[in-house]
Structure formats: C-alpha cells, structure tokens
Design a protein around this motif. Structure first.
Motif, short mmCIF file in Angstrom:
data_model
loop_
_atom_site.label_atom_id
_atom_site.label_comp_id
_atom_site.label_asym_id
_atom_site.label_seq_id
_atom_site.Cartn_x
_atom_site.Cartn_y
_atom_site.Cartn_z
N SER A 40 5.74 -0.26 5.68
CA SER A 40 6.30 0.37 4.50
C SER A 40 6.48 1.86 4.76
O SER A 40 5.57 2.53 5.25
CB SER A 40 5.37 0.16 3.30
N ASP A 42 7.04 4.28 2.40
CA ASP A 42 6.37 5.10 1.40
C ASP A 42 5.45 4.21 0.60
O ASP A 42 5.81 3.73 -0.49
CB ASP A 42 7.42 5.78 0.51
N PHE A 44 2.53 4.87 -0.86
CA PHE A 44 2.03 5.45 -2.11
C PHE A 44 3.11 5.45 -3.19
O PHE A 44 2.82 5.18 -4.37
CB PHE A 44 1.54 6.87 -1.86
N GLY A 45 4.34 5.74 -2.81
CA GLY A 45 5.42 5.73 -3.80
C GLY A 45 5.64 4.35 -4.39
O GLY A 45 5.84 4.20 -5.60
N ALA A 46 5.60 3.32 -3.53
CA ALA A 46 5.76 1.95 -4.02
C ALA A 46 4.61 1.54 -4.93
O ALA A 46 4.80 0.89 -5.96
CB ALA A 46 5.88 0.99 -2.84
N LEU A 48 2.74 3.61 -6.69
CA LEU A 48 2.86 4.36 -7.95
C LEU A 48 3.91 3.75 -8.86
O LEU A 48 3.70 3.63 -10.08
CB LEU A 48 3.22 5.81 -7.62
N LYS A 49 5.02 3.33 -8.29
CA LYS A 49 6.07 2.69 -9.09
C LYS A 49 5.56 1.38 -9.70
O LYS A 49 5.81 1.09 -10.88
CB LYS A 49 7.29 2.42 -8.20
#
Length: 472
Positions: A40, A42, A44-46, A48-49
């Motif tokens: 992956s 990102d 952390f971004g996934a 968080l989403k």
C-alpha cells in the motif's frame, strides 16, 4: 546480456514454482493458502479514510436512536436532544477502527489470506472430550439442586426459569434453522399459539395444566404444517420474509379478534399448575398444609422451575434422538443441498413439513408454560423482537449446537440483567457485543459438529466450515 536476462527469468520462475509448491503442500496439510498482498502506498491515509467512513455510519445510526428522544409533555410529546453520548459513540468507533486497521489487521506483514476453509478433522481423543460426560452430569446435578442452595432466592429462580424457557425455544428453533436449514423469522407465532391455546382451553373449559399442555403443542404443530405448505418452494431471504409475515399475521389476528382472544386486553386468570391436584396456595388443601410445611410463595416458583427443567430436558433429548433417526439425517441433507437431497430420493416436502411441525410443537409447549407461569398473556408478549432474540440465540450459539444455545442464552440474559439500569443503551450495547462475538466466532460459540452417523469407529468432530449453513 540476453543470457543474464534469461537466467534471471528462469530463477524467478523457479522461485515462483517453489512458492506454488509450498502453497499446494499447505493446502494438502489442511492449512489455508496465502498470497502476498500488494504493498500500500499510503497505509495511514487509507486507514484514516476507513475510520472516517465508519464514524459517519455510526453517526447516522446513533444520531436518531440515541441523540433524539421523545418525552411526554403537556399538550403532547416533546423532542429532547442529547448529543454527548452520540459524540462518545462516534469517537469510540473512529479511534477503534483506526487502531484496528493500523495495528491489528495490518500486522500480517504483507500476507493476506485468500481461503479460509480448513479441511482438517478435529481429533476425537482430545482432552476436552474426556470431560464431556462428567461435565454434563455435573451440570444436570447443579440444575436439580439449585433451588435448595443458599443463594437461590426469588430473583435467581426467576432468572433460571427464563433461561430454561429460552433454551427450550432455542432448541425448538434449532430443528428448523440449525438442522433443516430453513430460516424462520416468525417462530414467535408458534410461541403465541401455544400460549393462547393453553389460556383459552384452561379458562373456557376448566381444564388443568397437564391436559392443556399436550393439546397446546399439537395445535402449534398444526399451525407449523399450515405455515409449511405455502413456503415449500421458497428459499433463503424469501422464506425469511414469509415466515416474518406469518408471525405478524398471528399477532394482528390476536389483537383484532376481540370476541375470541380478548384482543389487546389479554387473557387473565389463567390457572396455575398443580401437583397431582394439590395447589400451591394457603388453603387447607394446599401443598404446604398437606405436607406440614410453612407456606411460602417460593414453593410455587420452585415447582414451576422443575416443570420447565423437565420440559427443557425432554426437548433436548428428543431433538438429539431425532437427529440420529432417518428424519434427522434427511433434515441435515436438506440443509446441505436440496437438489442432492432430491436426487437421493428423499421427499423434501415431508422433510420440510416435519421440521416446521416439530419446531412449532416445542414452541407451543414453551408458550403454554409461559401462560401458566405469568397467569396473564397479551399480544405485547409476542412481538417480532422475540423471534429475533430466539434466532440470535441459535446463530450466536452455533447452528446445530445444543450446548452453544445454552451458552448463548446465559450470555444474553446476563447481559440484559447487568445493563438493566442502562435501559436506553442496553440493546445497543448488547448488539455491539454480539457483533464482536460473531466477528471473533463467525460460526457461533460452538463451531464444531459431530456427524449423526458413521460407517465404523468413533465419530470425529468436524470443523464448522465443512457444514452448510443452509438456505432453505
């Protein structure tokens, strides 16, 4: 240059072949094969989403149910707002989802499971099986002597009666859902038929409990056949919808047929059970006077406890015996694959009808006991939520598992009693606990199954992944 490229390609293919051979070997050993998940970019971004989406869903669900509340006021109802619990729920969901995504579900080091089915049989000589018979004997002995233990006051006796009643209902529904694989959401209808049959026969014809009990079970079984005929061609979700509608039809008929069922006013004055004609009252012909005991209201409660204990044990014994008979094996064949069941020459029509009638009969017995215990019944006692609770008991305990149903009933009853003071959030908390349990044990608390018949030797416990859930 070309030779080095060819050598690298050959080495890569050789490594890939070795990995594939290892996967096949793991599959043969019964271990689920694994594949490398793509990296992956990102993480952390996934995560968080995903946490934000989960929090929005929690807000949409908790907002109307927890944040808004109606209260009786002068001139009508007033709407009050309480958003602090909603904010707490959303925060817990957000941070909990984020934590799980980053530190629990993401700790697989790039390894992702693609097949969750295990084809291994559990060993028959496990240490747990050595304690099965002594544990069963100890549990039965405890239930027999429980009314005479120091802690057994009125509260604990009432709770024990409720637990045994729902165990009986769960074992009855387990015949339909767990063994035959027919999803029934209207089981409370048979519960209501048994209760009202007992109440009407006892109050109008002056009949005793022991005479009305089998008649209530027979009438409930008849209604099971009536339900079974229209749904013979239905499966899965369609069957669930029709059975749910059947349960609501019975409740609406009870409410509106005032001349026969007394409508929403209910039926009162239902006679209590007697011990060979001896009532449990203060009269000179009562139980206490005849046996020279001091009268106490707990005596009647103890007698009711032993009645439901006997009824529950009979239900358990009969359902276990039926599972080993040809009709029980036909139920399980129907659950696994109806087309294959037809190809074996099994009459699926009779198989479905016997499953509905048997489960309905036990529901009628439990309903008649409920009527004589309460002394008063009304349509409010037989709503759809009762069907959902009984079905939740069967699914949570494990489809087809008798012991799992007992554990699930004890868990739900304990949860409801512990959270009684949190009446506004009790169902929400219990629902969340059930979701967590089903995520942890998707096949129920007791997920192993024992074959009903074997060719030779002792039957081995089979993992639940090998047992069909049934779609009706």
């Amino acid at each position: 240059m070309a030779n080095s490229t060819e050598e690298s390609a050959l080495s890569t293919s050789a490594v890939g072949a070795e990995i594939e051979d290892e996967r096949r070997a793991e599959a043969v050993r019964g271990e689920p094969p694994f594949t490398v998940s793509p990296p992956s970019g990102d993480a952390f971004g996934a995560a968080l989403k995903d946490a934000i989406i989960s929090a929005l869903i929690a807000l949409a669900l908790a907002g109307p149910m927890v944040g808004l509340r109606t209260e009786t006021a002068i001139g009508g109802l007033s709407l009050t707002q309480n958003w602090m619990p909603v904010a707490a729920i959303v925060a817990v969901v957000f941070f909990g989802r984020l934590f799980l995504t980053l530190f629990v579900w993401g700790r697989s080091s790039g390894i992702r499971s693609v097949a969750a089915t295990s084809f291994r049989l559990l060993p028959s000589g496990t240490q747990l099986s050595n304690w099965k018979v002594p544990g069963l004997i100890g549990a039965i002995a405890f239930t027999i002597v429980m009314p005479f233990l120091p802690f057994a006051d009125r509260y604990w006796m009432d709770q024990a009666i409720v637990i045994l009643t729902y165990c009986m209902l769960g074992w009855g529904l387990n015949v339909v859902v767990g063994l035959a694989g027919l999803l029934d959401l209207g089981y409370v209808a048979f519960y209501a038929v048994g209760a009202y049959s007992f109440a009407l026969l006892a109050t109008n014809f002056d009949l005793g409990f022991w005479v009305c009990l089998p008649m209530a079970g027979i009438l409930a079984a008849g209604w099971g056949l009536i339900l079974g005929f229209p749904v013979l061609r239905l499966r899965g979700d369609y069957l669930a919808i029709v059975t749910l509608a059947f349960g609501e039809i019975i409740r609406v008929v009870i409410i509106n047929w005032y001349d026969f069922t007394n409508g929403p006013d209910g039926i009162s004055g239902i006679p209590r059970p007697t011990l060979f004609g001896i009532p449990f009252d203060r009269s000179d012909e009562g139980f206490a006077a005849i046996f020279g005991l001091e009268y106490s209201s707990i005596q009647r409660i103890i007698f009711l406890y032993y009645i439901i204990l006997v009824l529950a044990l009979i239900t358990n014994f009969v359902t276990l015996r039926l599972r080993r008979l040809p009709v029980g094996r036909a139920w399980e064949a129907l659950r696994e694959d109806e087309i294959a069941c037809r190809s074996l020459g099994i009459n699926t029509t009779n198989t479905k009808l016997t499953a509905f009638a048997t489960g309905a009969m036990f529901g009628g017995f439990a309903g008649s006991f409920f009527a004589t215990r309460q002394g008063f019944i009304s349509p409010e006692s037989f709503t759809a939520i009762e069907s959902f609770i009984i079905l939740a008991v069967v699914v949570l305990g494990g489809l087809g598992s008798q012991l799992g149903i007992v554990i699930a009933v004890i868990f739900l009853n304990t949860a409801f009693e512990v959270l009684r003071e949190l009446q506004e959030y009790r169902m929400l908390i219990v629902g969340m606990a059930m979701v967590l349990i089903m995520v942890w044990r998707p096949r129920g608390l007791i997920s192993t199954r024992h074959p009903s018949i074997t060719l030779k030797g002792k039957a081995k416990a089979v993992r639940a992944e090998l047992v069909g859930e049934g779609s009706g």
